[in-house]
Design a protein around this motif. Structure first.
Motif, PDB file in Angstrom:
ATOM      1  N   SER A  35       0.815  -1.212   0.000  1.00  0.00           N
ATOM      2  CA  SER A  35       0.000   0.000   0.000  1.00  0.00           C
ATOM      3  C   SER A  35       0.849   1.263   0.000  1.00  0.00           C
ATOM      4  O   SER A  35       0.593   2.206  -0.754  1.00  0.00           O
ATOM      5  CB  SER A  35      -0.929   0.007   1.218  1.00  0.00           C
ATOM      6  OG  SER A  35      -1.881  -1.027   1.133  1.00  0.00           O
ATOM      7  N   ALA A  36       1.867   1.306   0.861  1.00  0.00           N
ATOM      8  CA  ALA A  36       2.691   2.509   0.966  1.00  0.00           C
ATOM      9  C   ALA A  36       3.390   2.813  -0.357  1.00  0.00           C
ATOM     10  O   ALA A  36       3.463   3.977  -0.782  1.00  0.00           O
ATOM     11  CB  ALA A  36       3.712   2.348   2.086  1.00  0.00           C
ATOM     12  N   ASP A  51       3.656   6.141  -5.188  1.00  0.00           N
ATOM     13  CA  ASP A  51       3.840   6.175  -6.644  1.00  0.00           C
ATOM     14  C   ASP A  51       2.722   6.969  -7.319  1.00  0.00           C
ATOM     15  O   ASP A  51       2.991   7.798  -8.210  1.00  0.00           O
ATOM     16  CB  ASP A  51       3.868   4.750  -7.183  1.00  0.00           C
ATOM     17  CG  ASP A  51       4.013   4.695  -8.690  1.00  0.00           C
ATOM     18  OD1 ASP A  51       5.137   4.935  -9.184  1.00  0.00           O
ATOM     19  OD2 ASP A  51       3.002   4.450  -9.370  1.00  0.00           O
ATOM     20  N   VAL A  52       1.484   6.747  -6.917  1.00  0.00           N
ATOM     21  CA  VAL A  52       0.346   7.434  -7.538  1.00  0.00           C
ATOM     22  C   VAL A  52       0.414   8.936  -7.269  1.00  0.00           C
ATOM     23  O   VAL A  52       0.217   9.763  -8.174  1.00  0.00           O
ATOM     24  CB  VAL A  52      -0.978   6.843  -7.025  1.00  0.00           C
ATOM     25  CG1 VAL A  52      -2.158   7.741  -7.388  1.00  0.00           C
ATOM     26  CG2 VAL A  52      -1.188   5.450  -7.614  1.00  0.00           C
ATOM     27  N   LEU A  53       0.721   9.314  -6.044  1.00  0.00           N
ATOM     28  CA  LEU A  53       0.821  10.739  -5.729  1.00  0.00           C
ATOM     29  C   LEU A  53       1.951  11.397  -6.479  1.00  0.00           C
ATOM     30  O   LEU A  53       1.832  12.527  -6.955  1.00  0.00           O
ATOM     31  CB  LEU A  53       0.985  10.940  -4.210  1.00  0.00           C
ATOM     32  CG  LEU A  53      -0.230  10.593  -3.361  1.00  0.00           C
ATOM     33  CD1 LEU A  53       0.064  10.786  -1.890  1.00  0.00           C
ATOM     34  CD2 LEU A  53      -1.446  11.422  -3.770  1.00  0.00           C
ATOM     35  N   ASN A  54       3.078  10.712  -6.596  1.00  0.00           N
ATOM     36  CA  ASN A  54       4.205  11.259  -7.349  1.00  0.00           C
ATOM     37  C   ASN A  54       3.840  11.436  -8.820  1.00  0.00           C
ATOM     38  O   ASN A  54       4.195  12.448  -9.443  1.00  0.00           O
ATOM     39  CB  ASN A  54       5.421  10.349  -7.209  1.00  0.00           C
ATOM     40  CG  ASN A  54       6.622  10.879  -7.965  1.00  0.00           C
ATOM     41  OD1 ASN A  54       7.195  11.893  -7.613  1.00  0.00           O
ATOM     42  ND2 ASN A  54       7.009  10.174  -9.028  1.00  0.00           N
ATOM     43  N   ALA A  55       3.138  10.455  -9.379  1.00  0.00           N
ATOM     44  CA  ALA A  55       2.748  10.554 -10.792  1.00  0.00           C
ATOM     45  C   ALA A  55       1.774  11.697 -11.027  1.00  0.00           C
ATOM     46  O   ALA A  55       1.809  12.344 -12.075  1.00  0.00           O
ATOM     47  CB  ALA A  55       2.140   9.229 -11.251  1.00  0.00           C
ATOM     48  N   LEU A  56       0.900  11.945 -10.056  1.00  0.00           N
ATOM     49  CA  LEU A  56      -0.064  13.038 -10.204  1.00  0.00           C
ATOM     50  C   LEU A  56       0.600  14.409  -9.995  1.00  0.00           C
ATOM     51  O   LEU A  56       0.201  15.393 -10.621  1.00  0.00           O
ATOM     52  CB  LEU A  56      -1.206  12.872  -9.202  1.00  0.00           C
ATOM     53  CG  LEU A  56      -2.218  11.776  -9.507  1.00  0.00           C
ATOM     54  CD1 LEU A  56      -3.202  11.639  -8.349  1.00  0.00           C
ATOM     55  CD2 LEU A  56      -2.970  12.087 -10.798  1.00  0.00           C
ATOM     56  N   ASP A  57       1.590  14.460  -9.116  1.00  0.00           N
ATOM     57  CA  ASP A  57       2.186  15.730  -8.752  1.00  0.00           C
ATOM     58  C   ASP A  57       3.312  16.138  -9.692  1.00  0.00           C
ATOM     59  O   ASP A  57       3.795  17.263  -9.618  1.00  0.00           O
ATOM     60  CB  ASP A  57       2.728  15.668  -7.324  1.00  0.00           C
ATOM     61  CG  ASP A  57       1.601  15.548  -6.312  1.00  0.00           C
ATOM     62  OD1 ASP A  57       0.468  15.891  -6.659  1.00  0.00           O
ATOM     63  OD2 ASP A  57       1.855  15.092  -5.196  1.00  0.00           O
TER      64      ASP A  57
END
Length: 374
Positions: free
Chosen positions: A362-363, A368-374
């Motif tokens: 999960s971590a 990864d998802v937050l980094n890809a969005l940001d």
């Protein structure tokens, strides 16, 4: 969430691992390998009673998997080679020329396409209703079959199966539920009053992104025989090896679904309020419009949720920047995937994303998802 079954002697994990397995015999494998056969020995010049005789009519590998799925669904399972084969076999077995059919206007687009294109000769009275309704008085008058899909794909809306089944039955209609998103251990439509439950087992039930399979389960013996006859005469039969792979994969369904739901919960929590994200929907989210309805009938949450980014280019950039998430047009597998549904003709915004949470940590996945969005 409640357990509508209530009387199962074993828990979900045990039934996933043990379902459809033979009694233990010294020297035999725990799960026998697939049986590859076209003709079988008849034992003499005539067909023996209650034995396999030809590969299109029966196979012990199918029956073992059907037993396992039927135990989870709570009915008689008829295995088919894909989810669309399950849908088409059910519709052709039930509907007659001029019948009225209720379909979800926001469900899987290929179901509507099949009815429109392949069943055109039946001149059906097709009534499309959004999954959450409204379901007006008289919605089921004169209807032969009501096909529900809940949670809906890709919108993740939920309808009240028990209430709609009661109304449909009062009007003389049969009710079928596409249970692909929830899976048999996430939701049991037959226990909630449906006459049939179907699914694309290509998705979470097998969960390794390497099998095409589907099934229909029903309560009624005569209905099951009708479906079996339709499968035999149409030749829409599953392959023995695919059936064996699916049975092998089912042993981890409970574990996979638990991790996928855990990851979905973590991702949804991380995306709430994110400036790039809108339209976030997941039945497990307390503030989701479908949450209370889902909580009453679903036994556990799944790993699929939806959200929207600004446009198609934003989705493409998101996937390009991610190290763990890939673009794919299925869901329920071990790997986390996204699918921009507008590219397939779903009536959704260009930036609409169906996210299928996999079994990664999960971590790692949230970061990864937050980094890809940001």
């Amino acid at each position: 969430m409640t357990n509508p079954a209530g009387t199962d002697p074993f828990g979900d994990g045990t039934r996933c691992v043990q379902g459809g397995h033979p009694d233990p015999v010294a020297g035999n494998p725990l799960l026998p390998g697939p049986v590859f056969a076209a003709p079988y020995h008849l034992g003499g010049s005539d067909r023996a009673t209650d034995t396999d005789f030809y590969g299109r009519a029966g196979n012990p590998t199918w029956r073992a998997l059907e037993s396992a799925i039927g135990e989870l669904d709570g009915g008689h399972c008829v295995l088919l080679p894909s989810g669309m084969a399950a849908i088409s076999t059910l519709l052709r077995a039930v509907l007659r020329p001029g019948d009225a059919l209720v379909l979800p206007s926001d469900g899987y687009y290929a179901t509507r396409q099949f009815v429109r294109d392949e069943l055109a000769e039946l001149a059906l009275d097709v009534r499309e209703v959004p999954t959450p309704g409204p379901w007006p008085d008289g919605a089921f008058d004169g209807v032969r079959l009501v096909l529900l899909e809940t949670p809906s794909n890709p919108g993740m809306d939920v309808c009240d199966i028990a209430a709609l089944a009661e109304r449909a039955h009062a009007a003389g209609a049969r009710v079928a539920v596409d249970n692909t998103t929830a899976t048999p251990i996430g939701q049991r439509p037959l226990q909630l009053g449906a006459d049939a439950v179907l699914a694309s087992d290509t998705k979470a039930l097998t969960g390794h992104s390497d099998v095409l399979l589907g099934h229909v389960s029903v309560h009624d013996d005569a209905f099951a025989e009708r479906l079996l006859r339709a499968r035999t005469l149409s030749g829409a039969i599953p392959g023995p090896f695919e059936s064996w792979l699916a049975h092998r994969s089912m042993g981890t369904l409970d574990l996979r679904l638990a991790r996928q739901a855990e990851n979905a919960a973590a991702l949804v929590d991380a995306l709430r309020g994110h400036p790039a994200v809108s339209g976030l929907r997941w039945p497990g989210l307390p503030e989701d419009p479908s949450h209370e309805r889902a909580r009453r009938q679903m036994r556990r949450w799944g790993g699929v949720f939806r959200f929207e980014l600004a446009d198609a280019g934003s989705v493409e950039e998101f996937v390009r920047r991610s190290r763990l998430v890939v673009g794919a047009t299925s869901f329920g597998g071990m790997h986390s995937t996204v699918d921009r549904r507008a590219q397939w003709g779903d009536p959704v915004p260009e930036g609409f994303v169906r996210f299928s949470a996999g079994c990664e940590d999960s971590a790692d996945l949230v970061a990864d998802v937050l980094n890809a969005l940001d």
